[in-house]
Write a protein that holds these residues in place. Structure first.
Motif, PDB file in Angstrom:
ATOM      1  N   SER A   1     -71.806   3.271  14.308  1.00  0.00           N
ATOM      2  CA  SER A   1     -70.817   3.870  13.403  1.00  0.00           C
ATOM      3  C   SER A   1     -71.203   3.657  11.947  1.00  0.00           C
ATOM      4  O   SER A   1     -71.004   4.527  11.101  1.00  0.00           O
ATOM      5  CB  SER A   1     -69.430   3.273  13.673  1.00  0.00           C
TER       6      SER A   1
ATOM      7  N   LYS B   1     -69.558  11.264  11.747  1.00  0.00           N
ATOM      8  CA  LYS B   1     -68.362  10.574  11.271  1.00  0.00           C
ATOM      9  C   LYS B   1     -67.551   9.972  12.417  1.00  0.00           C
ATOM     10  O   LYS B   1     -66.807   9.009  12.215  1.00  0.00           O
ATOM     11  CB  LYS B   1     -67.461  11.545  10.490  1.00  0.00           C
TER      12      LYS B   1
ATOM     13  N   PRO C   1     -66.133   6.936   9.994  1.00  0.00           N
ATOM     14  CA  PRO C   1     -66.833   5.947  10.832  1.00  0.00           C
ATOM     15  C   PRO C   1     -66.129   4.599  10.908  1.00  0.00           C
ATOM     16  O   PRO C   1     -66.472   3.780  11.768  1.00  0.00           O
ATOM     17  CB  PRO C   1     -68.199   5.812  10.141  1.00  0.00           C
TER      18      PRO C   1
END
Length: 581
Positions: free
Chosen positions: A59, A65, A316
């Motif tokens: 992430s 995203k 994220p």
């Protein structure tokens, strides 16, 4: 720079959305992480470590995203095979090497190439993996004892049938409770993760109603530590690296494919766009660092990514929070995981296999009864009965051969003449007959890519239809979008053949074929004045070059000018005849 873009327009109001989605996905990831690890032949805590470390890094460093990273079901057959063949310690090294490969793939911008893997191949091996996962959980579901695990699908099936008599009623009851709970939970409380509820309910049932009757994580693997392990650098040697290159490459390829497929699905759900090369770099770094904590290979998890989006993720940060949630659970609740029955893990993986099976798409492709359906079936069967590496290799080769065949069929070379009935006298292929064809000028419409798969047919068509040796060969190549060196070599052979007694002229040549001819020198051999933008110009040039005497008595009238040429030829003949007398 790219991380900043992924947080574009992010505000304090977005934080609660990421917190909620990260919490939900983190809770879902806990039972999945342990189940994937056990099915891969390693201890359940290794799946937890992977979820934490890889989940946060993917992430943080990836190109999507919304991507949620961690251990996935698709890896199970691959990792289990590596553990069986090389051992857990070497799986760690293979995962580390796969991380290096993924990083290099991203650096050299190979992310866009992975998306060109044909759909029948991806659906074939995905469905094959699903079948392998599902059947692999039957023994745990039934509570069979004395089972020996094998890498081969057939041997594992044989083990199940041989040991059916050892089925444990309590294991079946536990697995049944978990399965029913997983199925009913989304219908009753959609926002509550079914796998976690199923795990908790079935564990409580086994603990309080029939304790000691089913195998648990504690009895099979010992107590799960409540801390992350210390960082350990794997011992690498040249010999070991060479031995593990192939399994590492398989991990890297499957990880790259699955992560990018997941990112593409996320783009479709959110109308966003991921950076495929950045995603591969993030996946690579995560898979290089995760093994240092004892974790197994990780990739983008499609189901968890979709859940992340559906629960309102904005950035994220939700993926990072999901990893932190799993870490907190490990720190405070790890000892309680020892009571989880192995029979409770089986339904979770069976549902994962069912969801990833792509059964509807598989059925759609198979019903086409085409070469694509054959590729799909072969890839599927090889994945199940041989291994994923062989399946993908054979599937890709079959797809390439089918593509070449289809492109060869698309490429058409046919004789043509102007259609006098058409307003602009369009050059058509259906105008040539035995009584309507120019003996001196042969025109061919060439349509489709002129490459190695079609070049021989192109040559054969031209050479077999010009046995009367016309003086001029006109090739209309406006619909040839591409030419490779084989196509160029065949064209050069035709040019050399005709140059002995006539000329070759070309009309409508596109930019790419022209560049090829320029580089090889064939363009200069043909002559710059023999290339024309329009066919009409080429025909006018050809009519100037023909032998007018041969028009005498010709009744083909292939061109508009033929009537005048034939008449003038006849008049000239009469003059010569009268002068003789």
């Amino acid at each position: 720079m790219l991380i900043d873009k992924r947080f574009h327009h992010y505000s304090i109001r977005s934080v609660p959305k990421d917190l909620i989605s990260g919490l939900i996905v983190g809770v879902i990831a806990i039972p999945l992480g342990m189940a994937f690890a056990i099915a891969s032949g390693v201890k359940p805590e290794y799946g937890i470590y992977t979820t934490i470390v890889a989940g946060i890094l993917i992430s943080l460093l990836g190109g999507s995203k919304y991507q949620i990273g961690g251990p996935t079901g698709a890896f199970i057959p691959i990792l289990f095979g590596i553990v069986m063949t090389y051992g857990y310690e070497n799986l760690i090294i293979a995962g580390f090497l796969a991380g290096i490969m993924l990083t290099l793939m991203g650096i050299f911008k190979l992310g866009s190439l992975i998306k060109y893997i044909p759909r029948p191949v991806t659906i074939g091996f995905t469905t094959g993996i699903a079948v392998t996962i599902f059947t692999g959980q039957v023994a745990s579901f039934l509570g069979l004892s004395g089972i020996k695990k094998h890498e081969e699908f057939i041997l594992n099936l044989k083990e199940i049938f041989v040991h059916l008599g050892t089925a444990n009623f309590y294991s079946i009851l536990t697995a049944g409770i978990c399965l029913i709970t997983i199925i009913l939970t989304p219908k009753i409380v959609p926002r509550v993760p079914g796998p976690l509820i199923g795990l908790v309910v079935s564990t409580l049932a086994a603990t309080f109603f029939y304790p000691g009757q089913v195998a648990t994580i504690g009895t099979s693997y010992g107590e799960i530590p409540s801390t992350l392990p210390q960082i350990q650098i794997p011992h690498l040697s040249v010999e070991m690296i060479v031995k593990l290159l192939k399994p590492a490459f398989v991990i890297a390829m499957l990880g790259g494919i699955e992560s990018l497929l997941s990112a593409v699905v996320a783009d479709g759900m959110t109308n966003s766009r991921h950076n495929s090369n950045k995603e591969l770099i993030g996946q690579g770094i995560a898979n290089m660092i995760t093994p240092l904590f004892g974790g197994i290979p990780a990739t983008g998890a499609l189901a968890r990514t979709a859940t992340n989006i559906k629960n309102g993720a904005v950035s994220p940060l939700s993926g990072i929070i999901h990893g932190i949630v799993v870490l907190l659970v490990l720190l405070f609740f790890a000892p309680h995981a020892s009571y989880i029955p192995l029979a409770s893990m089986a339904p979770i993986l069976m549902v994962v296999a069912w969801n990833m099976s792509e059964r509807k798409v598989f059925s759609q492709i198979f019903k086409t009864k085409s070469m694509d359906s054959l590729t799909l079936l072969v890839t599927f069967l090889l994945t199940v009965f041989v291994n994923l590496t062989t399946a993908v290799e054979v599937g890709l080769v079959m797809s390439a051969l089918i593509f070449v065949k289809r492109m060869s069929d698309v490429t058409v070379t046919a004789k043509a003449l102007p259609n006098r009935e058409h307003k602009h006298e369009k050059v058509d292929t259906n105008m040539v007959t035995d009584t309507h064809d120019c003996p001196q000028i042969s025109i061919f419409n060439v349509e489709g890519p002129l490459f190695f798969g079609a070049a021989q047919t192109f040559e054969k068509t031209i050479m077999s239809t010009i046995n009367y040796r016309p003086g001029i060969l006109l090739l209309r190549m406006g619909r040839v979008p591409f030419m490779d060196t084989t196509g160029e070599a065949i064209l050069a052979s035709i040019v050399r053949h005709f140059s002995k007694s006539g000329i070759v002229i070309i009309s409508g040549l596109n930019a790419q074929p022209e560049r090829v001819l320029q580089k090889t020198g064939l363009y200069q051999m043909i002559g710059e004045d023999h290339f024309f933008e329009h066919t009409g110009e080429a025909i006018q040039y050809a009519l100037i070059q023909i032998n007018k005497n041969k028009c005498l008595g010709c009744k083909h009238f292939a061109f508009r000018e033929c009537s005048k040429l034939s008449a003038s030829g006849a008049a000239e003949g009469r003059k010569k005849l009268s002068a003789t007398f």
